[in-house]
Motif scaffolding. Sequence first.
Motif, PDB file in Angstrom:
ATOM      1  N   SER A  88       0.851  -1.167   0.059  1.00  0.00           N
ATOM      2  CA  SER A  88      -0.094  -0.057  -0.063  1.00  0.00           C
ATOM      3  C   SER A  88       0.950   1.231  -0.104  1.00  0.00           C
ATOM      4  O   SER A  88       0.359   2.466  -0.523  1.00  0.00           O
ATOM      5  CB  SER A  88      -0.989   0.070   1.229  1.00  0.00           C
ATOM      6  OG  SER A  88      -0.188  -0.078   2.485  1.00  0.00           O
ATOM      7  N   GLY A 144      -0.987   3.810  -5.970  1.00  0.00           N
ATOM      8  CA  GLY A 144      -2.250   3.230  -6.635  1.00  0.00           C
ATOM      9  C   GLY A 144      -1.896   2.703  -7.963  1.00  0.00           C
ATOM     10  O   GLY A 144      -2.618   1.416  -8.396  1.00  0.00           O
ATOM     11  N   ASP A 145      -1.189   3.396  -8.956  1.00  0.00           N
ATOM     12  CA  ASP A 145      -0.776   2.693 -10.064  1.00  0.00           C
ATOM     13  C   ASP A 145      -0.121   1.439  -9.982  1.00  0.00           C
ATOM     14  O   ASP A 145      -0.410   0.419 -10.752  1.00  0.00           O
ATOM     15  CB  ASP A 145      -0.120   3.765 -10.957  1.00  0.00           C
ATOM     16  CG  ASP A 145      -0.915   4.835 -11.387  1.00  0.00           C
ATOM     17  OD1 ASP A 145      -2.056   4.677 -11.484  1.00  0.00           O
ATOM     18  OD2 ASP A 145      -0.164   5.975 -11.742  1.00  0.00           O
ATOM     19  N   LEU A 192      -0.177  -0.779  -7.677  1.00  0.00           N
ATOM     20  CA  LEU A 192      -0.964  -1.910  -7.491  1.00  0.00           C
ATOM     21  C   LEU A 192      -1.963  -2.358  -8.233  1.00  0.00           C
ATOM     22  O   LEU A 192      -2.122  -3.662  -8.518  1.00  0.00           O
ATOM     23  CB  LEU A 192      -2.017  -1.374  -6.093  1.00  0.00           C
ATOM     24  CG  LEU A 192      -3.292  -2.217  -5.584  1.00  0.00           C
ATOM     25  CD1 LEU A 192      -2.549  -3.666  -5.109  1.00  0.00           C
ATOM     26  CD2 LEU A 192      -3.938  -1.663  -4.432  1.00  0.00           C
ATOM     27  N   THR A 193      -2.384  -1.485  -9.191  1.00  0.00           N
ATOM     28  CA  THR A 193      -3.344  -2.077 -10.280  1.00  0.00           C
ATOM     29  C   THR A 193      -2.411  -2.600 -11.378  1.00  0.00           C
ATOM     30  O   THR A 193      -3.121  -3.429 -11.920  1.00  0.00           O
ATOM     31  CB  THR A 193      -4.341  -0.760 -10.875  1.00  0.00           C
ATOM     32  OG1 THR A 193      -3.188   0.219 -11.058  1.00  0.00           O
ATOM     33  CG2 THR A 193      -5.442  -0.243  -9.754  1.00  0.00           C
ATOM     34  N   THR A 194      -1.456  -2.144 -11.694  1.00  0.00           N
ATOM     35  CA  THR A 194      -0.609  -2.726 -12.763  1.00  0.00           C
ATOM     36  C   THR A 194       0.323  -3.631 -12.666  1.00  0.00           C
ATOM     37  O   THR A 194       0.305  -4.558 -13.328  1.00  0.00           O
ATOM     38  CB  THR A 194       0.138  -1.503 -13.634  1.00  0.00           C
ATOM     39  OG1 THR A 194       1.014  -0.901 -12.761  1.00  0.00           O
ATOM     40  CG2 THR A 194      -0.856  -0.457 -13.996  1.00  0.00           C
ATOM     41  N   GLY A 252       0.906  -4.821  -8.977  1.00  0.00           N
ATOM     42  CA  GLY A 252       0.304  -5.808  -8.032  1.00  0.00           C
ATOM     43  C   GLY A 252       1.317  -6.779  -7.263  1.00  0.00           C
ATOM     44  O   GLY A 252       0.919  -7.900  -6.827  1.00  0.00           O
ATOM     45  N   GLU A 295       6.800  -4.597 -14.592  1.00  0.00           N
ATOM     46  CA  GLU A 295       5.708  -4.544 -15.079  1.00  0.00           C
ATOM     47  C   GLU A 295       5.535  -5.969 -16.247  1.00  0.00           C
ATOM     48  O   GLU A 295       4.328  -6.682 -16.139  1.00  0.00           O
ATOM     49  CB  GLU A 295       5.250  -3.491 -16.075  1.00  0.00           C
ATOM     50  CG  GLU A 295       4.685  -2.210 -15.191  1.00  0.00           C
ATOM     51  CD  GLU A 295       4.469  -0.977 -16.119  1.00  0.00           C
ATOM     52  OE1 GLU A 295       4.031   0.014 -15.358  1.00  0.00           O
ATOM     53  OE2 GLU A 295       5.210  -0.906 -17.385  1.00  0.00           O
ATOM     54  N   HIS A 339       0.609 -10.941 -10.533  1.00  0.00           N
ATOM     55  CA  HIS A 339      -0.224  -9.882  -9.578  1.00  0.00           C
ATOM     56  C   HIS A 339      -1.138 -10.432  -8.698  1.00  0.00           C
ATOM     57  O   HIS A 339      -1.587 -11.505  -8.706  1.00  0.00           O
ATOM     58  CB  HIS A 339      -1.306  -9.240 -10.755  1.00  0.00           C
ATOM     59  CG  HIS A 339      -1.985  -7.753 -10.159  1.00  0.00           C
ATOM     60  ND1 HIS A 339      -2.599  -7.812  -9.097  1.00  0.00           N
ATOM     61  CD2 HIS A 339      -1.992  -6.845 -10.635  1.00  0.00           C
ATOM     62  CE1 HIS A 339      -2.971  -6.658  -8.872  1.00  0.00           C
ATOM     63  NE2 HIS A 339      -2.354  -6.096  -9.974  1.00  0.00           N
TER      64      HIS A 339
END
Length: 411
Positions: free
Chosen positions: A237, A245-246, A248-250, A252, A294, A303
């Motif tokens: 986090s 935030g980016d 976590l979503t991309t 993970g 990534e 992820h």
Amino acid sequence: MKSPVPGYLSRVLASSSASSGGAVADYIPELAGADPDHAAIALATVDGTVYAQGDADLAFSIQSMSKPFTYALALSDRGIDGVGERVGVEPSGEAFNEISLEPDTGRPRNPMINAGAIATHGLVSASSPEERLERVVSWYSRFAGRRLDIDEQVARSELGEGHRNLAFGHLLRSFGIIDGDPVPVVEGYIRQCAVSVTVEDLALMAATLANGGVHPRSGERLLDPKLVRHVLSVMMSCGMYDAAGDWLTTVGIPSKSGVSGGIVGVLPGQVGLAVFSPRLDRHGNSVRGVTMMERLSEDMNLHLMDAARPARSAIRDVRRVEIHGEETTAYVLHGDLVFSSVESLIRRLVEDPPTTRCVVFDVDRVDEVDDVARRMAVEAARSLIDDGHELALADRNGVLGESGLPASTAD
């Protein structure tokens, strides 16, 4: 035969070369002179195998990648509640060097920003600043599996420019977050950031967290599983600052970056990851490092929110059978074939290769195969064929798709 893992990591490294934006950290003189074209990648399994490519032998300062490990030590000393009284766990949404304190208590938002990391360093139990720093460095060394040392040139460079961190220290002292003189605490924090590591060190440190706090090679338990979960949650986090935030979503993957250009990542139960390249984006994260992470996440289904079952050994049994009058080695596989389980199988084949000319892989008990595992399996099969083996496949459910291998007629 040879493992396809080094080749895969080499391709990931090469594919990131187009990400050439950003700039090296220039506010620390010693880091400003880093070669921006250096790059490295490493992966460590939870049983202690490390794969690395690129400038893997290059040492660089750990910087903020030290923060999760010092946090883990403070948690071990004082417990979650004891540390939580002085350092929070909420994402700040701000840059790493912002003044991000709770207005009523003065408590830093989390241990991954500088103010929180300074407070965390001060929470490591010791009778003197020197003992505290030695405990911290020895702690990192136990995770890395070798003695790590402070790069004194980097330390002096940072100490000479440490005015903002000293201001944090005095502010924290005014709120009672730091006890006693804050200057030695700040200096100890700066020196912990100057510990010298390689990507292989970082990957093994991360793999210890991935292995539930047990060192993959020595078997020594360094951290209680409950504390591992807590550390990884905060990394997930808060570890990538205002890009959390980016991330976590991309990507993970629970991770932590450092302004030297490194990123360390932990996938629980599977692998520890480390990447390095000095050019940074506006968040203070390695540009090429982000690209590499990534791709690793995408290729290997890493992820954390992917609904994958826990990895386990792919091998259910190894037996000798007779096919058309010829003795054959049969590898009976089961479960889900993901990167970690296929890597374990391939390593078994490399270290203890089949002694028969004919080899069968029985995947009838395999439930699912992800893309990277399928590609690795095909490369491993080609390597066995190049070594003179004849391969066949028992795959009545078609989980491997069009593999190009002949079907086995063994029962």
